[in-house]
Design an enzyme around this catalytic site. Sequence first.
Site, mmCIF file in Angstrom:
data_model
loop_
_atom_site.group_PDB
_atom_site.id
_atom_site.type_symbol
_atom_site.label_atom_id
_atom_site.label_comp_id
_atom_site.label_asym_id
_atom_site.label_seq_id
_atom_site.Cartn_x
_atom_site.Cartn_y
_atom_site.Cartn_z
ATOM 1 N N ASP A 186 64.113 44.607 106.558
ATOM 2 C CA ASP A 186 62.998 44.173 105.698
ATOM 3 C C ASP A 186 63.328 43.285 104.492
ATOM 4 O O ASP A 186 62.952 42.113 104.430
ATOM 5 C CB ASP A 186 62.174 45.397 105.244
ATOM 6 C CG ASP A 186 63.003 46.582 104.737
ATOM 7 O OD1 ASP A 186 64.211 46.419 104.551
ATOM 8 O OD2 ASP A 186 62.416 47.660 104.525
ATOM 9 N N GLU A 233 71.148 50.693 97.217
ATOM 10 C CA GLU A 233 70.207 51.475 96.394
ATOM 11 C C GLU A 233 70.511 51.328 94.909
ATOM 12 O O GLU A 233 69.602 51.222 94.079
ATOM 13 C CB GLU A 233 70.252 52.966 96.782
ATOM 14 C CG GLU A 233 69.719 53.283 98.171
ATOM 15 C CD GLU A 233 68.201 53.109 98.293
ATOM 16 O OE1 GLU A 233 67.537 52.786 97.306
ATOM 17 O OE2 GLU A 233 67.691 53.301 99.418
ATOM 18 N N GLU A 265 54.750 50.008 99.606
ATOM 19 C CA GLU A 265 54.579 48.716 100.291
ATOM 20 C C GLU A 265 53.126 48.332 100.576
ATOM 21 O O GLU A 265 52.762 47.151 100.495
ATOM 22 C CB GLU A 265 55.396 48.697 101.594
ATOM 23 C CG GLU A 265 56.911 48.618 101.400
ATOM 24 C CD GLU A 265 57.567 49.940 101.000
ATOM 25 O OE1 GLU A 265 56.853 50.969 100.948
ATOM 26 O OE2 GLU A 265 58.788 49.941 100.739
ATOM 27 N N GLU A 276 55.068 57.649 107.899
ATOM 28 C CA GLU A 276 56.278 56.830 107.823
ATOM 29 C C GLU A 276 56.367 55.920 109.061
ATOM 30 O O GLU A 276 56.750 54.764 108.954
ATOM 31 C CB GLU A 276 57.518 57.729 107.717
ATOM 32 C CG GLU A 276 58.846 57.010 107.625
ATOM 33 C CD GLU A 276 59.070 56.302 106.283
ATOM 34 O OE1 GLU A 276 58.218 56.384 105.377
ATOM 35 O OE2 GLU A 276 60.130 55.644 106.146
ATOM 36 N N THR A 314 63.017 43.895 94.985
ATOM 37 C CA THR A 314 62.418 44.746 96.019
ATOM 38 C C THR A 314 62.049 46.124 95.484
ATOM 39 O O THR A 314 61.340 46.880 96.145
ATOM 40 C CB THR A 314 63.332 44.849 97.258
ATOM 41 O OG1 THR A 314 62.580 45.370 98.349
ATOM 42 C CG2 THR A 314 64.535 45.751 96.982
#
Length: 458
Positions: free
Chosen positions: A245, A118, A361, A342, A445
């Site tokens: 992902d 993160e 996304e 979600e 990302t």
Amino acid sequence: MLFARISFFILVALGSSVPAIAQTTAFPDSLRTTMKQAVSAAARHAWNGYMQYARGMDDLQPLTKTGKNWYRHSLLMTPVDSYDTFHMLGMKKEADEAKQLIISQLDFDVDNEVQVFEITIRLLGGLISAYEMDGTPRFLQLAEDLGNRLLPAFQSATGMPYRYVHLQSGRRRDSLNNPAEIGTLMLEFGRLSQHTGDKRFFKAAKKAMMQVYARRSRIGLVGMQINVETGEWTNRTSQIGAYIDSYYEYLFKAWKMFGDRDFLKAWKVHQRAISRYLIEKTANGWFLKQADMHSGARGKTVYGALDAFYAGLCAYAGDRSSAKSIQRANYYMWTHFGMEPEAFDFTSGQVLSAYYILRPENIESCFYLYRTTGDHQYLWMGKRMFDDILKYCRTPEAFASIKDVRTMEKANSMQSFFIAETLKYAWLLFAPQTEGELSQVVFNTEAHPFLLRLKNKK
Ligand code: DMJ
């Protein structure tokens, strides 16, 4: 005519199970301008809320109107994540305010144990893109300091990083990591090496990523959890979403950014396996399911907000046909429930996790689809999503998450990726192609743009 009438009756009879089709007519230029302005206004509104109630802290909690820190000391998550969005949107006042906070307050010499992934995608990525955008040396100094404090995480028997590291002592913790958190360090660490000339960053990140690739199954899939000390998979379920992902995303993007064929080769191997074992074609579009990484046996048919990125990645990597079909499923997911949950089961239709936390996304995929196909239906799709966010998530002070998309009850969180990603991709969708030009930049990302090629740097 007769066919049209029959189709109409079939659609009416099917009721809510009608596949969601976005409008395909031309998207007027005037509407694009209106949308761009609306997105900028949303970014201003979100930032004002942060500045009024959470200034200097990591995140705003919009319902209680309080700030929240992730760890003991603030790392200015929202300002660092937001700076390049404001810069790109031409929001000078907001960009200056974010920069001022970063330059005057950000300090990594603090007693915080942080999550390597993160902190890398939001802070290291944000600082590097800030440096590339305006050249302020302090941004790079902060990035290098942070990179050095994160490096001890890679000291494991395999070279794959632990999930947490302490910023002052270098103490590492949690050997059960996953492909996403191991592989999604490559762009930031690689670019840090290019800017500083210190090759340790690139080497550590590439070794870690290739260690995951080396442990792929015979059929080319990876699992959801791996022990970085032994190299053993501890969860052998494969999927496209959480825990995996952005490992795939970074293989392709690392190839684009560094031109290193090891990344391209790995991406192609995985891309084939994903198409073969994870994609499921339905009347509502192509969804991605779970499968056993070794046998490819079909697992749960769970799909959700995070999975939606894959349509955009396919478009970016040149597989437009899969991209279009997956984006159809993404739009179905968004419209079927009023907003995307979600997670849901695309076989039974049951909602598995009902929240929406302002994730980017789906809009991100609209952006890539539109940029690569020029098809206006993706502008209409993005408009629908952004309009829903305004309708359901806007509060008088900022924007809130949704606790349950079936009731639209709000939740007390505005994650920093809302300004960093969701609003940036929404704005870019309606902006001229010269903004965030895909032949010039690669988005990490967290949507921090890195120059595709650095001049005069190795
Ligand atoms: C972001 O932090 C990044 O996009 C990450 O890759 C996935 N999760 C969030 C947004 O949903």
